[in-house]
Design a protein around this motif. Sequence first.
Motif: not given
Length: 197
Positions: A8-13, A22-24, A138-144
């Motif tokens: 979560h924290t590494s993405r530019p949300w 807040f804490e994750v 909604w995140v990209p992964d190896q299958d889409g």
Amino acid sequence: MKLPPTAHTSRPWRIHELTQDFEVEDVWALPTPGGPDDFGRLVDQFADAGFPAGAPLVVRVLWETRMTLGRVFGWDGESTGIGSRVPTLRDRLPADLRDAPIGPEVGELPFVPLYRIGDEWAAETANSTCHAVLHLSWVPDQDGYRGQLAVLVKPNGRLGAAYMSAIKPFRYLFVYPALLRMLGRGWQESGPQIAAP
């Protein structure tokens, strides 16, 4: 599948702009494979999932026990919630998010939507134990692509910290597995999954 906080924290949300204090608490990969344009379907399905009413008996019993304890100890009264004990995070929204759609209400869960954009949806709740944010993305992964759920919390003092520690085993053993199964089943039933090219 449970993920590390960095998922979560590494993405530019955009939610990071609102939740520096807040804490994750938890991050989960959702069993919702799809294509680049399926996020709206995920948000709508999450809001209509029927959780906890449609969950297994053990989850419904845990939920009702928590609601009963909340009534007995006054954890969930009006004076403990959003706009009373804590200000809404909507007050922190930058102008573009303030003007964005808010998104659907969350069925039986006590969350109030904050914003909805192309790959993020967030909602908040508060009581005397904590102020919490539910974040779908909604995140990209190896299958889409796939959905991701993060829960961010700001415990309310020692009571909040003790409460979050006390409920953690129940969340991991019963609540999250039931929620993920319901989401996965609903996703399969609601339409075809379209893999990215």
